[in-house]
Design a protein around this motif. Structure first.
Motif, PDB file in Angstrom:
ATOM      1  N   SER A 213      -8.451  10.761  -3.358  1.00 11.10           N
ATOM      2  CA  SER A 213      -7.090  10.291  -2.991  1.00 11.10           C
ATOM      3  C   SER A 213      -7.147   8.861  -2.476  1.00 11.10           C
ATOM      4  CB  SER A 213      -6.493  11.193  -1.902  1.00 11.10           C
ATOM      5  OG  SER A 213      -6.362  12.512  -2.374  1.00 11.10           O
ATOM      6  N   GLU A 214      -8.123   8.595  -1.609  1.00 14.75           N
ATOM      7  CA  GLU A 214      -8.245   7.253  -1.045  1.00 14.75           C
ATOM      8  C   GLU A 214      -8.602   6.221  -2.125  1.00 14.75           C
ATOM      9  OE1 GLU A 214      -6.462   7.239   1.931  1.00 14.75           O
ATOM     10  OE2 GLU A 214      -7.766   5.478   1.942  1.00 14.75           O
TER      11      GLU A 214
ATOM     12  N   ARG B  40      -5.454   5.435  -3.872  1.00 17.04           N
ATOM     13  CA  ARG B  40      -4.483   4.783  -2.992  1.00 17.04           C
ATOM     14  C   ARG B  40      -4.855   3.326  -2.770  1.00 17.04           C
ATOM     15  NH1 ARG B  40      -3.567   3.203   1.986  1.00 17.04           N
ATOM     16  NH2 ARG B  40      -5.691   3.680   2.711  1.00 17.04           N
ATOM     17  N   GLN B  41      -6.151   3.077  -2.664  1.00 16.07           N
ATOM     18  CA  GLN B  41      -6.618   1.710  -2.371  1.00 16.07           C
ATOM     19  C   GLN B  41      -6.753   0.835  -3.618  1.00 16.07           C
ATOM     20  OE1 GLN B  41      -9.989   1.522   0.358  1.00 16.07           O
ATOM     21  NE2 GLN B  41      -9.300   3.379   1.423  1.00 16.07           N
TER      22      GLN B  41
ATOM     23  N   PRO C 161      -4.412   0.269  -6.685  1.00 13.30           N
ATOM     24  CA  PRO C 161      -3.171   0.567  -7.413  1.00 13.30           C
ATOM     25  C   PRO C 161      -3.335   0.540  -8.926  1.00 13.30           C
ATOM     26  CG  PRO C 161      -2.718  -0.943  -5.615  1.00 13.30           C
ATOM     27  CD  PRO C 161      -4.204  -0.778  -5.654  1.00 13.30           C
TER      28      PRO C 161
ATOM     29  N   ALA D 156      -4.454   3.747  -9.970  1.00 11.51           N
ATOM     30  CA  ALA D 156      -3.376   4.742  -9.835  1.00 11.51           C
ATOM     31  C   ALA D 156      -2.450   4.673 -11.047  1.00 11.51           C
ATOM     32  CB  ALA D 156      -2.595   4.490  -8.548  1.00 11.51           C
TER      33      ALA D 156
ATOM     34  N   VAL E 100      -4.101  14.649  -7.628  1.00 10.19           N
ATOM     35  CA  VAL E 100      -3.801  13.296  -7.113  1.00 10.19           C
ATOM     36  C   VAL E 100      -2.776  12.614  -8.016  1.00 10.19           C
ATOM     37  CG1 VAL E 100      -4.807  10.993  -6.715  1.00 10.19           C
ATOM     38  CG2 VAL E 100      -6.002  13.050  -5.914  1.00 10.19           C
TER      39      VAL E 100
ATOM     40  N   LEU F  18       0.777  11.049  -6.801  1.00  8.29           N
ATOM     41  CA  LEU F  18       1.082   9.617  -6.976  1.00  8.29           C
ATOM     42  C   LEU F  18       2.409   9.418  -7.707  1.00  8.29           C
ATOM     43  CD1 LEU F  18      -2.435   8.254  -7.997  1.00  8.29           C
ATOM     44  CD2 LEU F  18      -1.184   7.661  -5.907  1.00  8.29           C
TER      45      LEU F  18
ATOM     46  N   GLN G  78       5.283   9.110  -5.463  1.00  3.90           N
ATOM     47  CA  GLN G  78       5.225   8.119  -4.378  1.00  3.90           C
ATOM     48  C   GLN G  78       5.613   6.725  -4.855  1.00  3.90           C
ATOM     49  OE1 GLN G  78       1.136   8.265  -3.090  1.00  3.90           O
ATOM     50  NE2 GLN G  78       1.257  10.410  -2.493  1.00  3.90           N
TER      51      GLN G  78
ATOM     52  N   TYR H 126       5.182   4.028  -7.575  1.00  4.80           N
ATOM     53  CA  TYR H 126       5.015   4.580  -8.918  1.00  4.80           C
ATOM     54  C   TYR H 126       6.202   5.441  -9.361  1.00  4.80           C
ATOM     55  CZ  TYR H 126       0.429   3.353  -7.176  1.00  4.80           C
ATOM     56  OH  TYR H 126      -0.619   2.681  -6.581  1.00  4.80           O
TER      57      TYR H 126
ATOM     58  N   SER I 210       3.157  -4.115  -8.605  1.00  8.54           N
ATOM     59  CA  SER I 210       1.956  -3.439  -8.061  1.00  8.54           C
ATOM     60  C   SER I 210       0.883  -3.379  -9.146  1.00  8.54           C
ATOM     61  CB  SER I 210       2.347  -2.035  -7.605  1.00  8.54           C
ATOM     62  OG  SER I 210       1.371  -1.070  -7.925  1.00  8.54           O
TER      63      SER I 210
END
Ligand SMILES: Nc1nc(O)c(N)c(N[C@@H]2O[C@H](COP(=O)(O)O)[C@@H](O)[C@H]2O)n1
Ligand code: ZN
Length: 363
Positions: free
Chosen positions: A90-91, A94-95, A97, A100, A140, A144, A147, A150, A288
């Motif tokens: 997950s991290e 998240r870190q 993009p 993601a 995940v 995403l 959120q 996205y 992003s």
């Protein structure tokens, strides 16, 4: 049945999904070279072992060191390993993009770590493994998609776009709610801390593709692309918001009313629309993806300036884009200046007699 996406080696096409792919992470104040370093280190409680694994030169070394210290592994590892993996995966997304966006671009594919060496995290090579890493990646991905940034726009794919002025990268996006498609064209490279030359361009089929002189869109589009190439780098967001959001056919209806003497705002309103229906919130997802948060914006439209500021983009400079003024669009540009606040100096109609301006709309 959804397609399957197999990954394994970090250098493969979808290798970014591997814990061995080189994407550094910062968790609880510590830096981890890869998610594999984090996962292997958390098998232990002895700080010296954790540090030795954390500082391993490569994820393969981290994996090897973990095996060497097997006898010191924490007793409850089996009960916490899946959560530990979920946390670090997950991290990672998240870190990063861009990762993601790529994960979301896999759509509803069934993701599998295709590993004959691992029947717990992978599919065992024969498809009979439990594939927990693939399952965590899909969990995940689902989270995403809900959120920001996205949720309103998903990245799909990138291809080359050669133009007479230079070759751009063309990035396709889709609004998951409406299926509406949008583009971002990027050119060259930029540093993270460098404001990027950018144009937000609303689709105008008549101007962009049919050489219309009723507006300035096609002239602005060409000039913006030329400016970006001349600058050496930059981005053009091409938003499918034809007709200031009322669509092509309604724009033709509005043009017909303008042929009878209405101005561009009156025409929209006579058709029952507000003067401008466009939205820009989904640009946050594009920016992003492109890693942009500071721009030099090519626009005359105050609403675009306001919209970008609202999604947290720092506009360090506004670049006027005043192109293509002619007798056919003089009245239109004047109205945009007078009624829609466009910030440009429309040459006074001394450039064109009022007769020429009126004539501009004759078939
Ligand atoms: N609704 C409508 N009426 C007109 O008369 C028009 N010329 C347009 N054109 C649309 O306006 C957008 C470009 O304007 P900005 O310079 O970005 O404000 C684009 O959507 C055109 O299709 N629309
Ligand atoms: Zn236009």
């Amino acid at each position: 049945m959804d397609n399957e996406l197999w990954f394994y080696e970090p250098e493969d096409r979808d290798g970014y999904l591997s814990n061995f792919a080189s994407y550094p992470l910062y968790i609880d104040g510590s830096k981890w070279q890869t998610s594999e370093h984090y996962y292997q280190a958390h098998k232990f409680t002895e700080q010296s072992v954790i540090t030795e694994i954390q500082q391993a030169p490569t994820p393969d070394d981290a994996f090897r060191l973990s095996r060497e210290h097997q006898s010191q592994m924490r007793q409850d590892w089996d009960s916490i390993k899946r959560q530990t993996m979920f946390t670090v995966v997950s991290e990672k997304f998240r870190q990063h993009p861009l990762l993601a966006h790529k994960l979301i671009a896999t759509g509803n594919c069934i993701i599998k770590e295709h590993s004959h060496k691992d029947a717990y995290w992978g599919d065992g090579g024969d498809g009979k493994g439990e594939n927990h890493l693939g399952k965590i990646l899909m969990e995940v991905r689902s989270l995403l998609k809900k959120q920001l940034p996205y949720k309103f726009l998903h990245y799909v794919e990138t291809a080359k776009l050669p133009t007479p002025w230079g070759t751009f990268a063309m990035h396709g996006f889709v609004e998951p709610e409406s299926g509406k498609e949008h583009l971002a064209l990027s050119y060259g490279q930029w540093r993270k801390d460098e404001p990027v030359l950018m144009r937000i361009h609303s689709e105008c089929l008549t101007g962009d593709a049919l050489f219309s002189m009723r507006c300035d869109c096609g002239f602005q589009l060409q000039k913006a692309l030329q400016n970006i190439v001349k600058n050496g780098s930059g981005v053009l967001l091409y938003l499918r918001q034809e007709g200031r959001g009322i669509g092509l056919l309604n724009k033709i209806r509005a043009y017909q009313l303008q042929d009878q003497g209405a101005d561009t705002v009156e025409a929209n309103e006579q058709l029952g629309f507000a003067a401008d229906l466009r939205k820009y919130h989904f640009c946050e997802s594009m920016l992003s993806f492109l890693g942009i948060n500071e721009v030099k914006l090519m626009t005359n439209n105050p609403r675009k300036v306001k919209a970008l500021k609202k999604i947290g983009i720092n506009i360090v400079e506004r670049v006027i884009l005043q192109e293509g003024h002619n007798r056919h669009n003089h009245f239109y540009l004047s109205t945009k200046a007078d009624k829609l606040g466009h910030m440009f100096e429309v040459p006074n109609n001394g450039s064109f007699s009022i007769h020429e301006i009126k004539k501009g709309h004759e078939l």
